[in-house]
Design an enzyme around this catalytic site. Structure first.
Site, mmCIF file in Angstrom:
data_model
loop_
_atom_site.group_PDB
_atom_site.id
_atom_site.type_symbol
_atom_site.label_atom_id
_atom_site.label_comp_id
_atom_site.label_asym_id
_atom_site.label_seq_id
_atom_site.Cartn_x
_atom_site.Cartn_y
_atom_site.Cartn_z
ATOM 1 N N LYS A 39 0.850 -1.201 0.000
ATOM 2 C CA LYS A 39 0.000 0.000 0.000
ATOM 3 C C LYS A 39 0.886 1.252 0.000
ATOM 4 O O LYS A 39 0.921 2.023 0.967
ATOM 5 C CB LYS A 39 -0.917 -0.044 1.227
ATOM 6 C CG LYS A 39 -2.330 0.398 0.932
ATOM 7 C CD LYS A 39 -3.252 0.064 2.073
ATOM 8 C CE LYS A 39 -4.383 1.045 2.209
ATOM 9 N NZ LYS A 39 -5.177 1.326 1.035
HETATM 10 C C1 LIG Z 1 -6.564 -0.646 -4.123
HETATM 11 C C2 LIG Z 1 -7.258 -1.238 -2.952
HETATM 12 N N1 LIG Z 1 -7.757 -2.473 -3.064
HETATM 13 C C3 LIG Z 1 -8.403 -3.068 -2.050
HETATM 14 C C4 LIG Z 1 -8.581 -2.421 -0.847
HETATM 15 C C5 LIG Z 1 -9.292 -3.102 0.271
HETATM 16 O O1 LIG Z 1 -8.394 -3.484 1.277
HETATM 17 P P1 LIG Z 1 -8.861 -3.571 2.786
HETATM 18 O O2 LIG Z 1 -10.063 -4.431 2.802
HETATM 19 O O3 LIG Z 1 -7.711 -4.172 3.497
HETATM 20 O O4 LIG Z 1 -9.155 -2.176 3.219
HETATM 21 C C6 LIG Z 1 -8.076 -1.129 -0.685
HETATM 22 C C7 LIG Z 1 -8.229 -0.408 0.584
HETATM 23 O O5 LIG Z 1 -7.363 -0.386 1.407
HETATM 24 C C8 LIG Z 1 -7.385 -0.531 -1.753
HETATM 25 O O6 LIG Z 1 -6.883 0.707 -1.637
#
Ligand SMILES: Cc1ncc(COP(=O)(O)O)c(C=O)c1O
Length: 306
Positions: free
Chosen positions: A154
């Protein structure tokens, strides 16, 4: 209500937490962030932080790729976060933003020979996708391959890709974008993972489809299996499968479980919230608010009770 941040190793009023303009991360996106939900339960007079530790574990993995030494243990990061929220005294749903960034006052594209610092703050935040029935479009922007920027990390820099896709979708009258991989398979939304219901089973893009491996994705898969007896298949998904799916929903810390009822102007199912999606939404919303005793290990209470 006074709001605080944890910044430069201490709690300070949010308005006083300021970065200097030569900060490396500001110029090159050399930072890792997380998004964590605090869900208010008015009956319990409590905020529950959802899967707190798992978010910091993902951040730690990101740090490994970005050559950042996380200056605290995961337990310490959890403790700082709990203390911050307790200090702010929120009584509503919140969104917490931990951020670890290359903090050196230095220019030059690189990851090495740079200091890193950790900060965290929180804001009140209700719904992220402000709709019960989300309309999506397949984006003209592709999700980068893992050998371009690893999407399972991330990193703030990669989010230019997501922002391009989101704004394109909104400018075209949709609520959210669905991005494809460079080879044309379904990947994910700009801030969410995607699930389809096909033949009564859940189907979602696999890790190799350039997704961020979502914590909500994992939660949805576990709840579907344990509470509804429904398996999830992780596989390549072709674009046209989006249009013929029985149901579709997005998952994310910010977006929770959001039903998708239209993609590229194709109606999904009968255009209403699908049965499996609706049941999962209900189970999930009880779980994240600490109302289901079976899943309390996922919920960290913030406020000390007398
Ligand atoms: C690109 C992306 N995909 C998927 C997610 C979903 O991840 P999570 O369920 O851990 O928030 C997020 C959010 O954090 C994201 O930014």
């Amino acid at each position: 209500m006074p709001s605080y941040a944890f910044f430069h190793k201490q709690f300070v009023p949010l308005a006083e937490a300021k970065l200097e303009i030569m900060t490396h991360a500001l110029h090159y996106g050399t930072a890792i962030f997380e998004g964590i939900r605090g869900n208010w339960n008015s009956k319990h007079q409590q905020i529950y932080l959802f899967r707190l530790k798992e978010h910091y574990e993902r951040m730690q993995n990101g740090c490994q790729v970005m050559r950042i030494n996380l200056p605290y243990t995961i337990d310490k990061l959890c403790q700082i976060t709990i203390e911050l929220i307790a200090k702010c005294g929120f009584q509503e749903d919140i969104y917490i933003r931990p951020f670890i960034y290359k903090s050196s006052q230095a220019l030059g594209v690189r990851l090495h020979d740079l200091e890193a610092d950790f900060l965290v703050f929180a804001i009140p935040w209700g719904r992220y996708l402000d709709t019960d029935k989300c309309k999506c479009s397949v984006s003209s922007w592709r999700r980068p391959d893992a050998n371009v920027i690893p999407p399972q990390v991330k990193a703030s820099g990669i989010y230019v890709n997501n922002a391009l896709a989101k704004t394109e979708a909104v400018s075209n009258g949709f609520d959210e974008a669905i991005m494809l991989t460079p080879d044309g398979h379904v990947s994910e939304g700009s801030g969410e993972n995607i699930f389809l219901v096909i033949d009564g089973k859940l189907v979602t893009p696999a890790r190799y489809n350039n997704i961020l491996v979502g914590i909500t994705r994992n939660t949805a898969m576990e709840l579907a299996q344990k509470e509804l007896g429904i398996k999830t298949i992780e596989r390549h998904i072709g674009r046209s499968e989006l249009y013929t799916a029985e149901e579709c929903f997005l998952t994310g810390t910010a977006a929770h479980i959001t039903p998708v009822t239209e993609i590229d102007h194709y109606t999904i199912g009968n255009g209403e919230i699908g049965e499996i999606t609706g049941r999962l939404q209900e189970i999930y919303s009880e779980v994240i608010r600490g109302n289901n005793p079976k899943y309390l290990e996922w919920c960290t209470p913030v406020y000390q009770k007398p």
